[in-house]
Write a protein that holds these residues in place. Sequence first.
Motif, short mmCIF file in Angstrom:
data_model
loop_
_atom_site.label_atom_id
_atom_site.label_comp_id
_atom_site.label_asym_id
_atom_site.label_seq_id
_atom_site.Cartn_x
_atom_site.Cartn_y
_atom_site.Cartn_z
N THR A 51 -25.00 -40.09 -102.94
CA THR A 51 -24.29 -41.36 -103.15
C THR A 51 -25.13 -42.55 -102.67
N GLU A 52 -26.40 -42.32 -102.48
CA GLU A 52 -27.38 -43.37 -102.10
C GLU A 52 -27.15 -43.94 -100.71
N GLN A 53 -26.30 -43.29 -99.91
CA GLN A 53 -26.08 -43.80 -98.55
C GLN A 53 -27.34 -43.62 -97.69
N ALA A 80 -29.47 -46.39 -98.60
CA ALA A 80 -28.94 -47.60 -97.97
C ALA A 80 -29.39 -47.68 -96.50
N SER A 89 -32.94 -48.67 -96.55
CA SER A 89 -33.11 -50.09 -96.93
C SER A 89 -32.70 -51.02 -95.80
N ARG A 140 -38.60 -53.56 -94.39
CA ARG A 140 -37.35 -53.51 -95.18
C ARG A 140 -36.27 -54.41 -94.61
N LYS A 141 -36.37 -54.70 -93.32
CA LYS A 141 -35.34 -55.56 -92.71
C LYS A 141 -35.40 -56.98 -93.27
N MET A 165 -30.97 -54.79 -99.94
CA MET A 165 -30.72 -54.23 -101.27
C MET A 165 -29.26 -53.87 -101.46
N ALA A 186 -23.07 -47.89 -102.13
CA ALA A 186 -23.61 -47.09 -101.03
C ALA A 186 -23.04 -47.51 -99.68
N LEU A 187 -21.73 -47.79 -99.66
CA LEU A 187 -21.09 -48.09 -98.37
C LEU A 187 -20.96 -46.78 -97.59
N PHE A 188 -21.03 -46.86 -96.29
CA PHE A 188 -20.87 -45.66 -95.46
C PHE A 188 -19.38 -45.31 -95.44
N ASP A 189 -19.04 -44.21 -96.08
CA ASP A 189 -17.61 -43.97 -96.33
C ASP A 189 -16.81 -43.57 -95.10
N MET A 243 -17.02 -45.30 -92.37
CA MET A 243 -16.87 -46.53 -91.58
C MET A 243 -15.92 -47.50 -92.29
N PHE A 263 -22.99 -52.94 -89.32
CA PHE A 263 -24.02 -51.91 -89.13
C PHE A 263 -25.43 -52.47 -88.93
N PRO A 264 -25.91 -53.35 -89.82
CA PRO A 264 -27.29 -53.86 -89.63
C PRO A 264 -27.46 -54.61 -88.30
N ARG A 313 -25.76 -54.04 -85.43
CA ARG A 313 -25.83 -53.05 -84.33
C ARG A 313 -27.18 -52.36 -84.32
N GLU A 314 -27.68 -52.04 -85.51
CA GLU A 314 -28.99 -51.36 -85.58
C GLU A 314 -30.12 -52.29 -85.14
N ARG A 368 -22.85 -56.86 -96.21
CA ARG A 368 -23.71 -56.04 -95.35
C ARG A 368 -25.18 -56.43 -95.51
#
Lengths: 266, 245
Positions: free
Chosen positions: A129-131, A134, A137, B77-78, B82, B88-91, B93, B101-102, B104-105, B150
């Motif tokens: 699912t491209e996570q 992601a 990226s 990449r930061k 994209m 591509a959401l983290f399902d 969360m 997320f970005p 916190r990371e 995001r």
Amino acid sequence: MVALFMLLLRFLGSTALSLFGYLGELLFLMLETARSFVTMPVRWRLALGQILEVGYRSQLVVIVTGAFTGAVFAAQTYFQFHRLSMDTAVGAVVAVSMFRELGPVLTGLMVAGRVGAAMSAEIGTMKVTEQLDALRSLGVHPVDYLVVPRMIAMMLSMPMLVAECVGIGILTGMFVAVHLLGVSQVWYVNYMLRFTALRDLEMALTKGFVFGLLIVFVACNEGLKSKEGAVGVGRATTEAVVIGSLVILVINFFLTMVLNVFFPTT
Amino acid sequence: MLAVAGLTKQIGDQQILRGIDLQVASGETLVIIGRSGSGKSVLLKHLIGLMLPSSGEVFIEGRQIVGLKERQLLPIRKTVGMMFQGCALFDAMTVEENVAFPLREAGERNAGVIRAKVAEALEVVDLTGHEQKLPVNLSGGMKKRVALARVVITRPHCVLYDEPTAGLDPVVSDSINHLIRRLQRQFGVTSIVVTHDMKCAGHVADKVAFLHEGAIYFYGAFADLVASQDPLIQDFIQGRSGDKD
């Protein structure tokens, strides 16, 4: 005849190549994970979540496995030993077997089935699912985020699960032998203590630790390389369980031979 | 800001990209259009190093990224966000956790700062009030907005959009187009939009590249594309397949 021989040679060659390719993948993942573990900050919150998933939620499976393995092993041993009037040796046999082989291997197989499958399916779904893309990226390495917390959880949880399985197995074995089959409790415990030592526990915990690492790397590797949608995730999950279980059984033999040097039997 | 030179990609026997050359100036919006399977999404993934080319070069802010290791690519990449076709959401969360997320990371630990920035990002994409929802409970348009929030929360210099309006109804598509334009104007981000939605292309493009069979077939202003008499381009714009009933 020559053609058949060539066909066989080609089959063996391609099988060997696939095996070495797979081992290379695993080795690469292990090195990348070790590098991340040493050089990158650990996501302890994720690791704690995984400890809950791996350690806490595997309790029932491990307790049931340990309990009934100890019970049936004590009964079978009693039935054989009773004919030789060696009833009181049942405790020693059950305890040593649970510590050295049954506890670690059965816990490993159960955790490979329960946790390995879940890890592979979760990471595989993220991949298709491209996570995972992601994550990359957003500047996050999938190994740092997904594999390292799972590895930490396995390293901490597996030895404890093995200890739990062994303890429960010994207790139920004793219950069956003493209360159901009439073996003297004093002699049962006496022989059990005489033929077991701390090194048996050390061997069990070492095996649990190694099996935990094997499960996590096989499962994560299958998840990370899964493709082709739901079918691919299903295949990855199946392979994580099958390969994880086989690897545990095979490595267990070599581990037994090596560990016997460091932890010889009493 | 972003440049590609002689980019080729071959997977098995299939030649996906055939020598792509592109340059996108800072603050510019380039729309890459083309039929399904023409290599648009593959090209986009090469721009951020998610795929490795068979040959060619990719430059982000003057730095060649082809040949860099995965860990060397992470900081680069930061600066480039994209938005994926499937979001591509983290399902596992919530919306708030996805958008945060970005941050916190990136090492942000102050809950107040995170909450404020998430609220700001969600306001930009008109999605205030949905913070605690899981992705599974969002509509397609809402997922796209969360994905965009995001991406923009860390203020990247460049944003890559992979089919931002695919599968959305015309009204939601229009709002996404406005959003892309607004982000470009408000924050001056460079944008590369992959789409086969001509309305979207017309709305957001400064320049358009028409990709056909893995090569750039047309590059120029949107008005020039529309005015082109090339039958291939006209068939694409008019949506003519050439098939008969």
